[in-house]
Design an enzyme around this catalytic site. Structure first.
Site, short mmCIF file in Angstrom:
data_model
loop_
_atom_site.label_atom_id
_atom_site.label_comp_id
_atom_site.label_asym_id
_atom_site.label_seq_id
_atom_site.Cartn_x
_atom_site.Cartn_y
_atom_site.Cartn_z
N GLU A 55 0.86 -1.18 0.00
CA GLU A 55 0.00 0.00 0.00
C GLU A 55 0.90 1.24 0.00
O GLU A 55 1.59 1.50 0.98
CB GLU A 55 -0.93 -0.05 1.23
CG GLU A 55 -1.81 1.16 1.38
CD GLU A 55 -2.56 1.53 0.10
OE1 GLU A 55 -3.21 0.66 -0.51
OE2 GLU A 55 -2.46 2.70 -0.32
N SER A 56 0.87 1.96 -1.11
CA SER A 56 1.84 3.05 -1.28
C SER A 56 1.63 4.16 -0.26
O SER A 56 2.60 4.81 0.16
CB SER A 56 1.76 3.61 -2.70
OG SER A 56 0.46 4.09 -2.98
N CYS B 20 3.96 -2.66 -8.39
CA CYS B 20 2.64 -2.18 -7.96
C CYS B 20 2.75 -0.95 -7.04
O CYS B 20 3.03 0.13 -7.54
CB CYS B 20 1.86 -3.32 -7.33
SG CYS B 20 0.09 -2.98 -7.33
N ARG C 10 -5.45 -4.40 -7.27
CA ARG C 10 -5.67 -2.95 -7.11
C ARG C 10 -4.53 -2.19 -7.81
O ARG C 10 -3.91 -1.30 -7.23
CB ARG C 10 -5.73 -2.56 -5.62
CG ARG C 10 -7.04 -2.92 -4.96
CD ARG C 10 -7.08 -2.44 -3.52
NE ARG C 10 -5.94 -2.94 -2.78
CZ ARG C 10 -5.08 -2.20 -2.11
NH1 ARG C 10 -5.22 -0.90 -2.06
NH2 ARG C 10 -4.09 -2.75 -1.47
N HIS D 119 2.70 -8.03 -10.18
CA HIS D 119 3.50 -8.62 -9.10
C HIS D 119 4.21 -9.91 -9.53
O HIS D 119 3.74 -10.99 -9.18
CB HIS D 119 2.59 -9.00 -7.94
CG HIS D 119 1.95 -7.87 -7.22
ND1 HIS D 119 2.53 -7.26 -6.13
CD2 HIS D 119 0.77 -7.26 -7.41
CE1 HIS D 119 1.73 -6.31 -5.68
NE2 HIS D 119 0.65 -6.30 -6.44
N GLU E 254 6.65 -11.21 -8.26
CA GLU E 254 7.13 -11.90 -7.05
C GLU E 254 6.12 -12.92 -6.53
O GLU E 254 6.44 -13.72 -5.66
CB GLU E 254 7.48 -10.87 -5.95
CG GLU E 254 6.30 -10.15 -5.30
CD GLU E 254 5.78 -8.95 -6.10
OE1 GLU E 254 6.16 -8.79 -7.27
OE2 GLU E 254 4.98 -8.17 -5.53
#
Ligand code: GLN
Length: 207
Positions: free
Chosen positions: A61-62, A92, A151, A186, A188
């Site tokens: 969450e940035s 992301c 998201r 993502h 990862e």
């Protein structure tokens, strides 16, 4: 078409890649980087940042990453390191943190910058609109990667020095500018380490 084996470390000089460990999917990036042949370390403090050859900013969450970076005194050291050419890769939320500009920042949300692009947060929709799609990434051989979009942001526009590496549905979802790489998805989370291998190759060829 057979996919190149992942988890086979590419040869090259030993490098240590940090993962910014304030919030997000830190463990998954550490595992992907190790599989791509890098030494890894978690980064929470300026001294730890100073010791790495490259840095991953994870998904998460940035707005939280932005807040915690300020709290840990990392925002300015990180900006300076990126400006100074430290190789960075953001997935992301990490892509959002590498944007010079976000269209819809939460109040007080600051990015580290490093890529001359304008990003729209949550552009692909909310949590329940998350999806997976095959994405061709320029510089990644062996067929498309499985893009996991949660998201996810997209890149609205890029400056002249930014190379677009991938698009999905007409929107830019992977970019690179110099030593800075970012994906809206993502890698990862997929067990396919080719994007991390691309980043580790960048780290190896820097400095
Ligand atoms: N929408 C999130 C943000 O603004 C990013 C989501 C993610 O990293 N999966 O940071």
């Amino acid at each position: 078409m057979s996919r190149p084996a992942t988890g086979r470390p590419a040869a090259g000089r030993p490098v240590t890649v940090g993962v910014l460990a304030l919030q997000g999917d830190v463990r998954e990036h550490l595992a992907a980087l190790a599989a791509a042949g890098a030494g890894t370390v978690q980064v929470r403090r300026p001294e730890e940042l100073a010791a790495v050859d490259g840095l991953v900013i994870p998904g998460g969450e940035s707005t939280t990453i932005s807040k915690l970076a300020a709290l840990f005194g990392l925002t300015e050291p990180l900006r300076a390191a990126i400006r100074g050419g430290l190789p960075v890769y953001g997935s992301c939320a990490g892509l959002i943190m590498l944007a010079d500009k976000i269209l819809d920042p939460r109040s007080g949300q600051e990015t580290f910058g490093g890529i001359d692009m304008i990003v729209r947060r949550n552009a692909f929709g909310r949590q329940n609109e998350s999806f997976e799609a095959a994405v061709d990434v320029s510089g990644v051989d062996g067929g498309p990667v499985q893009g996991v979009f949660i998201r996810a942001p997209w890149v609205e526009s890029v400056g002249a020095d930014v190379e677009v590496l991938a698009e999905h549905g007409g929107h830019i979802v992977a970019v690179r500018q110099g030593q800075a790489l970012a994906t809206a998805f993502h890698p990862e989370l997929t067990g396919d380490h080719r994007v991390h291998e691309l980043f580790v190759a960048t780290v190896r060829s820097t400095g």
